[in-house]
Motif scaffolding. Structure first.
Motif, PDB file in Angstrom:
ATOM      1  N   THR A  27       0.820  -1.212   0.000  1.00  0.00           N
ATOM      2  CA  THR A  27       0.000   0.000   0.000  1.00  0.00           C
ATOM      3  C   THR A  27       0.854   1.263   0.000  1.00  0.00           C
ATOM      4  OG1 THR A  27      -0.222  -0.084   2.402  1.00  0.00           O
ATOM      5  CG2 THR A  27      -1.995  -1.058   1.123  1.00  0.00           C
ATOM      6  N   LEU A  76      -9.997  -4.003   1.314  1.00  0.00           N
ATOM      7  CA  LEU A  76      -9.590  -2.931   2.218  1.00  0.00           C
ATOM      8  C   LEU A  76     -10.600  -1.794   2.206  1.00  0.00           C
ATOM      9  CD1 LEU A  76      -5.786  -2.879   1.391  1.00  0.00           C
ATOM     10  CD2 LEU A  76      -6.858  -3.606   3.524  1.00  0.00           C
ATOM     11  N   LEU A  79     -13.816  -2.883   4.052  1.00  0.00           N
ATOM     12  CA  LEU A  79     -13.659  -2.849   5.510  1.00  0.00           C
ATOM     13  C   LEU A  79     -13.619  -1.407   6.020  1.00  0.00           C
ATOM     14  CD1 LEU A  79     -10.959  -5.625   5.864  1.00  0.00           C
ATOM     15  CD2 LEU A  79     -13.305  -5.746   6.718  1.00  0.00           C
ATOM     16  N   ALA A  80     -12.874  -0.571   5.322  1.00  0.00           N
ATOM     17  CA  ALA A  80     -12.710   0.803   5.777  1.00  0.00           C
ATOM     18  C   ALA A  80     -14.018   1.575   5.702  1.00  0.00           C
ATOM     19  CB  ALA A  80     -11.639   1.504   4.955  1.00  0.00           C
ATOM     20  N   SER A  83     -16.037   0.723   8.661  1.00  0.00           N
ATOM     21  CA  SER A  83     -15.543   1.191   9.957  1.00  0.00           C
ATOM     22  C   SER A  83     -15.651   2.703  10.056  1.00  0.00           C
ATOM     23  CB  SER A  83     -14.111   0.723  10.203  1.00  0.00           C
ATOM     24  OG  SER A  83     -13.266   1.133   9.181  1.00  0.00           O
ATOM     25  N   ARG A 114      -1.941   8.850  16.175  1.00  0.00           N
ATOM     26  CA  ARG A 114      -1.644   7.426  16.120  1.00  0.00           C
ATOM     27  C   ARG A 114      -0.149   7.298  15.919  1.00  0.00           C
ATOM     28  NH1 ARG A 114      -3.894   2.816  15.323  1.00  0.00           N
ATOM     29  NH2 ARG A 114      -2.445   1.229  14.633  1.00  0.00           N
ATOM     30  N   ILE A 119      -3.957  10.807  11.912  1.00  0.00           N
ATOM     31  CA  ILE A 119      -4.799  10.205  10.882  1.00  0.00           C
ATOM     32  C   ILE A 119      -6.075  11.017  10.795  1.00  0.00           C
ATOM     33  CG2 ILE A 119      -6.056   8.150  10.160  1.00  0.00           C
ATOM     34  CD1 ILE A 119      -3.839   6.586  10.739  1.00  0.00           C
ATOM     35  N   GLY A 137      -8.369   9.271   6.195  1.00  0.00           N
ATOM     36  CA  GLY A 137      -7.573   8.062   6.322  1.00  0.00           C
ATOM     37  C   GLY A 137      -6.093   8.331   6.122  1.00  0.00           C
ATOM     38  N   ASN A 138      -5.775   9.484   5.590  1.00  0.00           N
ATOM     39  CA  ASN A 138      -4.366   9.798   5.353  1.00  0.00           C
ATOM     40  C   ASN A 138      -3.615  10.083   6.635  1.00  0.00           C
ATOM     41  OD1 ASN A 138      -4.388   9.422   2.677  1.00  0.00           O
ATOM     42  ND2 ASN A 138      -3.992  11.540   2.112  1.00  0.00           N
ATOM     43  N   ALA A 139      -2.375   9.687   6.643  1.00  0.00           N
ATOM     44  CA  ALA A 139      -1.535   9.931   7.799  1.00  0.00           C
ATOM     45  C   ALA A 139      -0.585  11.085   7.503  1.00  0.00           C
ATOM     46  CB  ALA A 139      -0.749   8.672   8.135  1.00  0.00           C
TER      47      ALA A 139
ATOM     48  N   GLY B  60      -3.636  -2.782  15.126  1.00  0.00           N
ATOM     49  CA  GLY B  60      -4.455  -1.608  14.837  1.00  0.00           C
ATOM     50  C   GLY B  60      -5.630  -1.895  13.924  1.00  0.00           C
ATOM     51  N   LEU B  61      -5.881  -3.165  13.669  1.00  0.00           N
ATOM     52  CA  LEU B  61      -7.014  -3.507  12.807  1.00  0.00           C
ATOM     53  C   LEU B  61      -8.315  -3.469  13.596  1.00  0.00           C
ATOM     54  CD1 LEU B  61      -5.304  -6.420  10.874  1.00  0.00           C
ATOM     55  CD2 LEU B  61      -5.781  -4.099  10.074  1.00  0.00           C
ATOM     56  N   GLY B  73     -10.469  -0.769  13.693  1.00  0.00           N
ATOM     57  CA  GLY B  73      -9.328   0.084  13.995  1.00  0.00           C
ATOM     58  C   GLY B  73      -9.000   1.089  12.903  1.00  0.00           C
ATOM     59  N   LEU B  74      -8.225   2.073  13.285  1.00  0.00           N
ATOM     60  CA  LEU B  74      -7.858   3.137  12.354  1.00  0.00           C
ATOM     61  C   LEU B  74      -6.959   2.640  11.228  1.00  0.00           C
ATOM     62  CD1 LEU B  74      -7.119   6.158  14.692  1.00  0.00           C
ATOM     63  CD2 LEU B  74      -9.113   5.706  13.261  1.00  0.00           C
ATOM     64  N   ARG B  75      -6.238   1.586  11.499  1.00  0.00           N
ATOM     65  CA  ARG B  75      -5.333   1.095  10.479  1.00  0.00           C
ATOM     66  C   ARG B  75      -6.064   0.770   9.185  1.00  0.00           C
ATOM     67  NH1 ARG B  75      -0.482  -1.801   9.348  1.00  0.00           N
ATOM     68  NH2 ARG B  75       0.262  -1.714  11.467  1.00  0.00           N
ATOM     69  N   LEU B  76      -7.311   0.369   9.323  1.00  0.00           N
ATOM     70  CA  LEU B  76      -8.089   0.052   8.135  1.00  0.00           C
ATOM     71  C   LEU B  76      -8.249   1.276   7.245  1.00  0.00           C
ATOM     72  CD1 LEU B  76     -10.805  -2.195   9.778  1.00  0.00           C
ATOM     73  CD2 LEU B  76      -9.017  -2.897   8.188  1.00  0.00           C
ATOM     74  N   LEU B  77      -8.523   2.417   7.870  1.00  0.00           N
ATOM     75  CA  LEU B  77      -8.685   3.661   7.106  1.00  0.00           C
ATOM     76  C   LEU B  77      -7.385   4.013   6.407  1.00  0.00           C
ATOM     77  CD1 LEU B  77     -10.690   6.167   9.282  1.00  0.00           C
ATOM     78  CD2 LEU B  77     -11.441   4.800   7.346  1.00  0.00           C
ATOM     79  N   ASP B  78      -6.312   3.881   7.134  1.00  0.00           N
ATOM     80  CA  ASP B  78      -5.011   4.214   6.620  1.00  0.00           C
ATOM     81  C   ASP B  78      -4.696   3.381   5.380  1.00  0.00           C
ATOM     82  OD1 ASP B  78      -2.383   5.360   6.821  1.00  0.00           O
ATOM     83  OD2 ASP B  78      -1.722   3.416   7.603  1.00  0.00           O
ATOM     84  N   LEU B  79      -4.884   2.091   5.488  1.00  0.00           N
ATOM     85  CA  LEU B  79      -4.617   1.198   4.363  1.00  0.00           C
ATOM     86  C   LEU B  79      -5.533   1.524   3.181  1.00  0.00           C
ATOM     87  CD1 LEU B  79      -4.285  -2.151   6.324  1.00  0.00           C
ATOM     88  CD2 LEU B  79      -2.473  -0.986   5.066  1.00  0.00           C
TER      89      LEU B  79
END
Lengths: 264, 264
Positions: A27, A76, A79-80, A83, A114, A119, A137-139, B60-61, B73-79
DNA sequence: AATTGAGTTCCAAATAATGGAACTACGGGA
DNA sequence: TCCCGTAGTTCCATTATTTGGAACTCAATT
C-alpha cells in the motif's frame, strides 16, 4: 518505516504481523509491485513470501493482476467504508465540524493521533466539491500540522518526549519545526493558548488553526482544525477563529463524555 | 494453484482466514462488540479467540475501548486511503466520471463486481456537498443496481448462472428483480441495449442508467452510472443519457487498454 | 541449445496456534 | 460480609501451520 506501535519495539513477529508488513509494503508503494520487488524488501525466503502473498490475495487484501503485479485489494475499501461509517468519535464530531465549516467557509478537519502521525478521520469542505476521500484516512506528521501539535499539547511530558524522540523530522517548508527542541518549545505556548497554529509549516501557502480533543485517560487524543490558503487565512483571521475552534473541540469532548461514558 | 474466491466454498481456514472472519464480524456489527458477543458468533474457543483479538488490536485492525468493546481500527482507514488513492482503474476513470457529472448535473458512480456484490470505487456529485466517502467502498447487491446488472451482462453465461445461483435475493422495492429467472431475462435486453437501468429497484424514488466496463479476459468487470431522484430522472431522460454513459464506459476501457496493456 | 531471471512447488523441521482448564476480577444478592 | 455467577484472562501440553532451502518450470535472451 519504523514501528507504528508507539513506545514498543519492532513488530514483525507473529503470522499476522508478517502479513501486515507485506500489506504495508504494497500500500505504500507508488506502483503495483512484482514478486521480486517485494522479495527484495520483505526479507523473507521466496517460498514463504509466495505463500503469504497467496493468502493475502485469497482474502482480497491484495490483488494480483495478469502481469504478476500486486496491488492493494478491494477488501480494504470495503472494511474501511464500514468502519468509517460507524466510527463513534467521528459521528459525535460530525455536526460540530459542519458548524465550523458553515461559520468559516473553510475546510474543517478531524484527526486523531496514532503513533507519530495524525490520521484524518473526517473532512468537511465548502462548495468546491473536490476530492473528499482524498484526505480521510491519510496519515500526516504530528509536528507540522495544527491537529498534530494540538494533540501533543495535551499529552503528559513523558509521552511527548518519547514520541518526539521517535519522530523522523523532515523540513517541508521554511517554517517547519524540524527538531524536537523547537517542537517542545512551541507545545508550551500551545498549552497556554489552548490552540495550535500551522503557519505554513507543512505546505507553503496553507495555514490552519486547531484545538485539541482528548479523553481523560488520553487513550484518544486528536483535534479539530480549520484549514485554508494563507491569502484568506491571515493570522488575524486565524486568531479570531481560535475561540470557535476551541468551543467546537469542547462540545465534541462533552459529546464523548455523554456517549462513551465518563470513565475514560 | 492458489484458488480464487469467486464461487468457491467456505473460507475460514488458515490463520489469516480466521482473523478475517473476526474482522468481518466486527466491521459488520451495528455497535462495538464485547468479547462475549464475538465469542458467540465466532465459534472459537475462548482462549483462542482472546489471543486472536489481541493480535488484531496489536496491529491496529481492531480497537478495544475502556469498556472492553471491540470496534474497527484506524489502520483500516489508513490502508484503504492509500489503496484508493493509487487505484489504477479509478485514476483512469476519474476524468470521465467528472465529465459525465458535468454533463448531467447528477451523481456519477464507478463500481466493480466482487463476488455477488458491487463495490463502489468512486462517486462524483454536484454542489450538494454531502457525504462523499459515504458510498465509496460500500458493497451493494448486483441484482438491483444499474452497475451490477451492467457488469453481469458482459460475463459469459456460465459465470452468470453460477453467480445467480449464489445470490441471496431480497426484495427492496416492488420493482426489485427478486429471482434468478427475472434477472437473467433482463440481462438479455441489457446485452442488446449496451446499458442497464435501475427503475427504483434498490431504493424507492431512485433511478439510474449504467454501462458496463470490462477487460477482455473479464478479470475486471464493473460499470459507470448516473444516479438520481426519479422526479428528475424520468425514463426519457435516462434514455437520453444512455449514450453518453456508454461512451464514457468505452473511453474508460480505451484508457485501460492503453495504460494496462492489451493483454487482459 | 544453453543461460539467465522470474515465479512456483515440495516437504522435513521449526514455530506458532489451539483449546481445555484453571484463574482472576467484578457485581450483585442473601 | 460472604457467596455465587458472569466476564474476561492466563497457562501450557498438544496439534496444526508456517517456514525456508532446494529443486523445478517457464519464458525470454544470447
Amino acid at each position: 518505516m519504523v514501528s507504528r506501535k508507539g513506545t514498543e519495539g519492532e513488530n514483525d513477529t507473529g503470522t499476522l504481523g508478517k502479513l501486515m508488513v507485506l500489506l504495508d509494503l504494497v500500500t505504500h508503494a507508488e506502483r503495483p509491485l512484482r514478486f521480486t520487488d517485494i522479495l527484495a524488501q520483505a526479507g523473507q525466503p521466496r517460498g514463504t513470501l509466495h505463500r503469504q502473498l497467496g493468502h493475502l490475495v485469497e482474502e482480497g487484501l491484495l490483488e494480483l493482476d495478469g502481469e504478476g503485479r500486486y496491488s492493494p485489494g478491494l477488501r480494504l475499501l470495503d472494511l474501511a467504508a464500514r468502519s468509517w461509517a460507524k466510527n463513534e468519535f467521528r459521528l459525535i464530531a460530525e455536526p460540530h465540524l459542519r458548524a465550523l465549516q458553515a461559520m468559516s467557509g473553510e475546510t474543517v478537519h478531524l484527526g486523531v493521533l496514532r503513533g507519530t502521525s495524525i490520521i484524518y478521520l473526517d473532512k468537511v469542505e465548502g462548495q468546491q466539491s473536490v476530492r473528499m476521500y482524498s484526505q480521510i484516512g491519510n496519515a500526516s506528521p504530528v509536528y507540522c500540522t495544527g491537529v498534530g501539535k494540538a494533540a501533543l499539547s495535551v499529552l503528559p511530558e513523558a509521552s511527548v518526549a518519547a514520541l518526539a524522540a521517535a519522530i523522523p523530522f523532515q523540513r517541508f517548508t521554511e517554517n517547519t519545526l524540524a527538531s524536537a527542541e523547537s517542537l517542545l518549545a512551541e507545545l508550551a505556548s500551545i498549552r497556554t493558548e489552548g490552540c495550535a497554529f500551522d503557519r505554513e509549516e507543512h505546505e507553503q501557502g496553507i495555514r490552519c488553526v486547531a484545538a485539541p480533543i482528548w479523553t481523560p485517560d488520553r487513550s484518544l487524543v486528536g483535534g479539530v482544525s480549520i484549514t485554508g490558503p494563507a491569502y484568506r487565512l491571515t493570522m488575524e483571521r486565524l486568531t479570531e477563529w481560535a475561540e470557535p475552534v476551541r468551543e467546537a473541540a469542547g462540545s465534541i469532548m462533552e459529546g464523548m463524555r455523554v456517549r462513551l461514558g465518563p470513565r475514560r
